[in-house]
Structure formats: structure tokens, C-alpha cells
Scaffold this active site. Structure first.
Site, PDB file in Angstrom:
ATOM      1  N   HIS A 145       0.842  -1.200   0.000  1.00  0.00           N
ATOM      2  CA  HIS A 145       0.000   0.000   0.000  1.00  0.00           C
ATOM      3  C   HIS A 145       0.873   1.246   0.000  1.00  0.00           C
ATOM      4  O   HIS A 145       1.794   1.373   0.809  1.00  0.00           O
ATOM      5  CB  HIS A 145      -0.903   0.016   1.237  1.00  0.00           C
ATOM      6  CG  HIS A 145      -1.718   1.273   1.364  1.00  0.00           C
ATOM      7  ND1 HIS A 145      -2.715   1.606   0.477  1.00  0.00           N
ATOM      8  CD2 HIS A 145      -1.657   2.287   2.265  1.00  0.00           C
ATOM      9  CE1 HIS A 145      -3.251   2.757   0.834  1.00  0.00           C
ATOM     10  NE2 HIS A 145      -2.624   3.189   1.917  1.00  0.00           N
ATOM     11  N   LYS A 166      -0.580  11.133   1.233  1.00  0.00           N
ATOM     12  CA  LYS A 166       0.306  10.544   0.213  1.00  0.00           C
ATOM     13  C   LYS A 166      -0.111  10.992  -1.187  1.00  0.00           C
ATOM     14  O   LYS A 166       0.737  11.378  -1.995  1.00  0.00           O
ATOM     15  CB  LYS A 166       0.267   9.010   0.315  1.00  0.00           C
ATOM     16  CG  LYS A 166       0.780   8.467   1.634  1.00  0.00           C
ATOM     17  CD  LYS A 166       0.842   6.955   1.634  1.00  0.00           C
ATOM     18  CE  LYS A 166      -0.545   6.325   1.542  1.00  0.00           C
ATOM     19  NZ  LYS A 166      -1.365   6.624   2.735  1.00  0.00           N
ATOM     20  N   ASP A 184      -2.046   3.816  -4.505  1.00  0.00           N
ATOM     21  CA  ASP A 184      -2.783   2.940  -3.595  1.00  0.00           C
ATOM     22  C   ASP A 184      -2.206   1.529  -3.516  1.00  0.00           C
ATOM     23  O   ASP A 184      -1.859   1.064  -2.437  1.00  0.00           O
ATOM     24  CB  ASP A 184      -4.270   2.874  -3.968  1.00  0.00           C
ATOM     25  CG  ASP A 184      -5.084   2.208  -2.867  1.00  0.00           C
ATOM     26  OD1 ASP A 184      -4.899   2.579  -1.692  1.00  0.00           O
ATOM     27  OD2 ASP A 184      -5.873   1.303  -3.177  1.00  0.00           O
ATOM     28  N   ARG A 252      18.602  13.851  15.069  1.00  0.00           N
ATOM     29  CA  ARG A 252      18.595  14.935  14.089  1.00  0.00           C
ATOM     30  C   ARG A 252      19.756  14.827  13.103  1.00  0.00           C
ATOM     31  O   ARG A 252      19.697  15.394  12.011  1.00  0.00           O
ATOM     32  CB  ARG A 252      18.620  16.283  14.810  1.00  0.00           C
ATOM     33  CG  ARG A 252      17.402  16.501  15.682  1.00  0.00           C
ATOM     34  CD  ARG A 252      17.403  17.851  16.351  1.00  0.00           C
ATOM     35  NE  ARG A 252      17.311  18.922  15.382  1.00  0.00           N
ATOM     36  CZ  ARG A 252      17.254  20.215  15.712  1.00  0.00           C
ATOM     37  NH1 ARG A 252      17.309  20.574  16.980  1.00  0.00           N
ATOM     38  NH2 ARG A 252      17.178  21.141  14.779  1.00  0.00           N
TER      39      ARG A 252
END
Length: 339
Positions: A145, A166, A184, A252
Site C-alpha cells: 500500500h 500521500k 494505492d 537529528r
């Protein structure tokens, strides 16, 4: 992970034009599988020249094999033909080089319901084409997906929970002249030991679903160059929501490269956090540029650490008064050159 079934009929339909195949006999065996779904080592011994010791799924008979059979006496010849067409591992037989097919081969193919084909091409050419075709047709595959894009020439899988944005990100990337592959549902196929190719299922090709806008035809809206069918997978971008507790734990400097296994291949992965004011399309492009630099051997973090380490070493090795004296002498030399 699945391996799609390929029958003798599927193989003939796909390769008959390219290999100039003719179905001579044994048409009742059209549903024989070229590779059983329960095979322990999929893809092994699929195609090759006639081999009685380690039979191939597709046995190819060329000029040398015809000459070998012709040198056998009657009893050995009959035994060889019987072994060829009754072997459980064999799914089809191809007589290459446009040679004449003996009636005994035709009768054995019909009797055992084993597909017998002929080709006018040389046997090495037939084998090369079939190895290429079967490697892809029988490759392990999985459906994931997400949204699959080509960004700056690289295959990028965009993943994340439902509703995170998305498709909206894909729309923004399309407006920046990148290309959509699948929305999808993305089908990934392992075509090599470390090569994963992502492609779009036929029914979903060209379409993008965006909440509030519905189904969009990307090809009609953005042009022919805005879509493509398949692309090698290079990078995974995982979208996540910004949470204060999670943000406080983020490394980070990203000192450790994250990866995700797809079909047994480790693919680099980066996490991008969705939040107000964050231009995700620019961040995806930047992630691709950073990935390309890493492929070329450039590591900004490594260079950053080395630069600071050198600075600390130089600062620690020189006494303050000595540093001042060196600086004063350098200044005097510079002034003398000017004068």
C-alpha cells in the site's frame, strides 16, 4: 510474497511471436505449469538444451540433440523419447533450428499431453529469450500500500497511514514535472538478487485518487510523460505525523541509515514528518539528492564530523600564547607582501 502461475499456454501466447513458435502437438497439456507454486527453489532448471540427468522445465532440442538421438539404436531411441515425454519435471519441449520433427515425437506429445513446439530460431537464441522471459514472469512479487513515483529518475515509494496525504504529495510532485507509476496498490517484483521493480496493476494504471477530488486521470491532466508503468525501487519515504514526544527522540543527525526489507532486499528508507509549513515535495526531492550523493560516495555527516574533529585537534594541540604568536607573524608577512 507470491509466485504467479505460468502455464504452457501462457508461455506460448507471450512468446510465440518473438520466438516464431508453432504448437505442433500435445495441445491438451496447455495447463501444465512451467513452475509449480510449491517449488522449493523457484526458477531453477527452467529452460535449457535436452538434459536427461537434470531435466529442464522446457527442454530445447537443437541440432546437436537431434544428432545425438539419431545415433541411438532403436531400443535406446524409444527409451529416450519415453523418458523425455513422461518426465514429471518437463512441461514443454521445443524443437529449434527449424528442424524436421520426427513422427515419434508428435505421437509421444499427444499421448502424454505434453506441449511440443517448433521454432525456426537457433536453439541458443531460444534459450536466451526464454530465460529472460521466465525470470520475470515467475519472479517473486508482493503488493504494497502506498504511492509509487519516479522522482528525478529514481523510483520512490511513499508510504504512511491512511489519510496522511500521500496522494496530495504525489499531486504536488506531478506539478513539479515528476512521474506517477502507481497509486494505492504497488506491485513489487524481485527481478534480480538485489533488484526490486515496482509496477502498477493494469486496472489502476494512470489513475490517482485524492480526497475531495475523487479519481483523477493523470495522463489526461498532465500529459503522456507524467506516467510510466514500472521503475526500479531506490528509496522509501515514510510519512509520519508530528508528535511532541516522538519529535524529542529523533536523531537529528541521522547517523544511522534506515532500511526496510522488501522481498528480501534492503531498501533505504527516510521518515518525513507532516506538519504546517513543511513543503514535503521539496523534502522528497532533497531526500533523493542526498540518496544520489550517498551512491556516489559522499557522506555529509561524515565530512561534518571530520571537520569538527580536525578543528578540535588543532585547537587542543596549540598553546594560546603560541597561537597568538603564529597569528602575529602571519599578519606581519602579509603586510610585508603588500608593502
Amino acid at each position: 510474497m507470491t509466485t504467479p502461475p505460468v502455464t504452457a499456454h501462457d508461455f506460448f501466447e507471450a512468446q510465440s511471436g518473438l520466438l516464431k513458435l508453432k504448437w505442433i502437438a500435445g495441445e491438451t497439456g496447455k495447463n501444465r505449469l512451467l513452475e509449480p507454486t510449491t517449488a522449493k527453489y523457484p526458477g531453477m532448471a527452467l529452460v535449457g538444451h535436452l538434459n536427461f540427468v537434470h531435466p529442464n522445465r522446457i527442454q530445447v532440442i537443437g541440432e546437436a540433440e537431434i544428432a545425438y538421438l539419431s545415433r541411438l539404436d532403436k531400443k535406446e531411441y524409444e527409451e529416450a523419447i519415453r523418458n523425455l515425454f513422461t518426465c514429471e519435471k518437463t512441461s514443454a519441449v521445443i524443437v529449434a533450428n527449424g528442424g524436421n520433427i520426427a513422427p515419434d515425437l508428435i505421437a509421444a506429445a499427444d499421448r502424454t499431453s505434453l506441449g511440443l513446439f517448433s521454432s525456426s530460431l537457433p536453439s541458443p537464441v531460444v534459450i536466451d529469450h526464454l530465460q529472460y522471459y521466465l525470470t520475470r514472469a515467475l519472479a517473486p512479487r508482493i503488493t504494497v500500500h502506498g504511492v509509487y513515483m519516479e522522482v528525478m529518475g529514481m523510483g520512490v515509494l511513499i508510504t504512511g497511514e491512511s489519510g496522511i496525504g500521500k496522494s496530495e504529495l504525489a499531486l504536488e510532485l506531478l506539478s513539479r514535472n515528476h512521474r506517477l507509476i502507481a497509486d494505492d496498490a504497488v506491485e513489487f517484483v524481485r527481478v534480480g538478487p538485489d533488484v526490486i521493480v515496482g509496477q502498477c496493476p493494469t486496472l489502476l494504471s494512470d489513475y490517482l485518487e485524492v480526497r475531495g477530488l475523487g479519481i483523477l486521470d493523470v495522463r489526461l491532466m498532465f500529459g503522456e510523460t507524467a506516467v510510466r508503468h514500472k521503475k526500479k525501487l531506490h528509496l522509501i519515504v515514510r510519512l509520519e505525523t508530528i508528535q511532541r514526544q516522538k519529535m524529542s527522540k529523533i536523531n537529528r543527525l541521522e547517523s544511522k541509515q534506515m532500511t526496510r526489507a522488501i522481498l528480501g532486499v534492503e531498501i533505504p528508507e527516510v521518515a518525513l514528518f507532516v506538519g504546517p509549513g513543511r513543503n514535503l515535495a521539496v523534502l522528497v526531492e532533497t531526500a533523493i539528492r542526498a540518496y544520489i550523493l550517498r551512491m556516489w560516495g559522499f557522506d555529509p555527516l561524515d565530512d561534518f564530523i571530520k571537520r569538527h574533529q580536525e578543528h578540535m585537534n588543532n585547537a587542543g594541540s596549540a598553546h594560546p600564547s603560541r597561537r597568538d604568536a603564529l597569528a602575529g607573524e602571519a599578519l606581519r608577512k602579509a603586510r610585508s607582501k603588500v608593502d
